[in-house]
Every structure is written in C-alpha cells, then in structure tokens.
Scaffold this active site. Structure first.
Site, mmCIF file in Angstrom:
data_model
loop_
_atom_site.group_PDB
_atom_site.id
_atom_site.type_symbol
_atom_site.label_atom_id
_atom_site.label_comp_id
_atom_site.label_asym_id
_atom_site.label_seq_id
_atom_site.Cartn_x
_atom_site.Cartn_y
_atom_site.Cartn_z
ATOM 1 N N ARG A 51 0.827 -1.320 -0.036
ATOM 2 C CA ARG A 51 0.059 -0.011 -0.026
ATOM 3 C C ARG A 51 0.773 1.292 0.007
ATOM 4 O O ARG A 51 1.812 1.144 0.640
ATOM 5 C CB ARG A 51 -0.793 -0.040 1.242
ATOM 6 C CG ARG A 51 -1.876 -1.187 1.312
ATOM 7 C CD ARG A 51 -2.450 -1.093 2.715
ATOM 8 N NE ARG A 51 -3.498 -2.398 3.008
ATOM 9 C CZ ARG A 51 -4.097 -2.600 3.841
ATOM 10 N NH1 ARG A 51 -4.043 -1.792 4.938
ATOM 11 N NH2 ARG A 51 -4.864 -3.713 4.105
ATOM 12 N N ASP A 53 0.681 5.604 0.676
ATOM 13 C CA ASP A 53 -0.028 6.863 1.120
ATOM 14 C C ASP A 53 -0.576 7.616 0.157
ATOM 15 O O ASP A 53 0.082 7.737 -0.962
ATOM 16 C CB ASP A 53 0.921 7.697 2.247
ATOM 17 C CG ASP A 53 1.215 6.899 3.500
ATOM 18 O OD1 ASP A 53 0.762 5.824 3.776
ATOM 19 O OD2 ASP A 53 2.335 7.094 4.035
ATOM 20 N N ARG A 198 8.837 7.317 5.938
ATOM 21 C CA ARG A 198 8.783 8.616 6.039
ATOM 22 C C ARG A 198 9.134 9.058 7.518
ATOM 23 O O ARG A 198 9.906 10.126 7.490
ATOM 24 C CB ARG A 198 7.289 9.150 5.652
ATOM 25 C CG ARG A 198 6.593 8.977 4.239
ATOM 26 C CD ARG A 198 5.456 9.381 3.960
ATOM 27 N NE ARG A 198 4.958 10.609 4.302
ATOM 28 C CZ ARG A 198 3.695 11.106 4.444
ATOM 29 N NH1 ARG A 198 2.655 10.215 4.141
ATOM 30 N NH2 ARG A 198 3.508 12.115 4.896
#
Length: 265
Positions: A51, A53, A198
């Site tokens: 997945r 973001d 991140r």
C-alpha cells in the site's frame, strides 16, 4: 480463470494512495480496476504488493488480477494504457499460475526516498521530490541510515493509525546515496509499517540539521513511542520501486525510475 501479474508505474500526487477507500475518494487501485473491468467486460479485483499513502509514487508496483476474458497480454496492456489517466501506466503484464499472489508471495519490498537539497525549490520536479533548502550534514545522515538495518521494533517509527499487529521488521539494507544535490534513501525490508519510511527519513533530516546525534536513534528505538521520533517527511519524495519474489515466478525486471531516482549505488 486466468491470473495475470502486472507492473504499474504511477505518480501519486492526485490520488489518496493505492488502496480503494470510501466512495468519492480516488485511489490508484480503483482507477485501474475500472479500466480492466471495462476491457474484460466483467468485474476485476486488483491485489497489490503493498500500500502507498496519498501522494506517494511507484515505479514498479506489482499487482495481480483474475479474469475469464479471452484477451492477449498485448491486448490487456495496450487497451489499459489507452484508457488510463496519464499519471498511471502499466509497464508489463504476464500470465501466471494460480499459486502467485502479489501480496502474500512477496518476500521483501523496497522503497526509495528522494530529497533535493538546494537553496531554491525545483519546478520540474514539483511533488516528485522533497525539497530541503537548508544545509545538511550528509556524512552524518549516511552513518545514521545504517542504524536501521537489521531486525528492530519500529514502534517509534509507525503512524498512530497503523493497523499492523506487530511492529517488528527486518530491514535488509538502508543506505543513503548522494549524487550532486540529490539524496536518495534506499531501503528494503520484509514489510513496512504505516509511515515507516517517511518517519525514518524525517529522523535522518533532523540529524542532518544537527538537531541530535546519530546515537540518539538507539534511544528512539528503546522508547517504543511515536512521539520520540520527530517529524514525518512529506510523501512527495517517496517511491515504491520493487517487490522481491521467488525466482520461479520470473517476473520482469524494471529500471528504478527517472534520473533523480535511479542513482548509482
């Protein structure tokens, strides 16, 4: 039913991430499913290797789907790319046996995060790299990146909304590459937590600015608390570039992306 694996390149700027969400929110997965379903003349469900973001990009997101439609690989590929928006492209397609699964057969996933370290903001790479206008101690950041290699509890480096059952991950490599004004974090692991890359990049940027020393990473790990790890870097510079599968599946190899991403190691 025939199973197909596909490799997808996309710019995530205008999407709320990979995964299909609530009605009215545009995702990469749903956008591709609609096109494949039209070509197949039947509903198509797409399963991705991972997945991403909102705002995150990919150069080779591997996914698979099943269909009873009789279409050639070229027909799927050309038909899809003629109807997909310009910021999504299927790079390859391959017929697979039913034992292939894009998510569950992936042994590792790899990301690269690109920082453009220059006093002036970029225009041509807007939303495709993260701009750091301030001076950075790159040597210290390179040293700090190595601290993330190995098996660790990444509780301090995941988002509060992360749904994973456990925070332990094995990072096979984590290195920072410099090429002129570009800094590229290359990281591969058996899996990633929500915002993990991140948050790691945010930590490295703070170390590069001299906010704390390399050794402080050990204290962040020990805290097992998101509040101990500092900022979350923007999504702009993050790219999903590779998923590693057993050699038996013989998936195509893809370049890592444009010049600011495909730095020599």
């Amino acid at each position: 039913m025939q199973r197909f694996a596909i490799g997808i390149e996309f710019c995530g700027t205008h999407y709320r991430g990979w995964q299909t969400q609530q009605t009215g929110v545009i995702s990469v997965q749903e956008t591709i499913e609609k096109v494949l379903s039209k070509i197949a003349n039947e509903p198509i469900s797409l399963h991705g290797a991972g997945r991403t973001d909102a705002g995150v990009h990919a150069t080779n997101m591997v996914a698979h789907f099943d269909s009873s439609a009789l279409r050639s690989e070229r027909g799927w590929l050309m038909g899809s790319n003629s109807q997909l928006p310009k910021d999504i492209s299927i790079q390859w397609i391959k017929a697979m046996d039913q034992d292939f699964h894009a998510r569950f057969k992936a042994q590792a996933r790899r990301y690269r995060y690109v920082v453009y370290n220059h006093p002036q903001r970029p225009a041509l790479m807007h939303k495709q790299v993260t701009h750091a206008y301030y001076a950075l101690d790159v040597a210290k950041m390179m040293q700090a990146a190595q601290k993330f290699e190995g098996t660790h509890n990444f509780e301090s480096f995941r988002a509060a909304a992360c749904q994973s059952n456990q925070p332990v991950r094995h990072v096979s490599h984590c290195r920072l590459i410099q090429h002129g004004p570009y800094l590229v974090l290359d990281i591969q692991a058996d899996g990633f937590l929500h915002h993990m890359v991140r948050n790691i990049m945010g930590c490295l940027l703070e170390i590069g600015q001299g906010l704390y020393e390399v050794e402080h990473i050990e204290a962040i790990f020990a805290a097992e608390d998101r509040k101990a790890a500092g900022i979350t870097a923007p999504p702009d510079g993050l790219y999903f570039i590779h998923a590693d599968y057993p050699a038996q599946f013989e998936l195509p190899k893809q370049p890592l992306g444009p010049h600011w991403l495909n730095m020599p190691e």
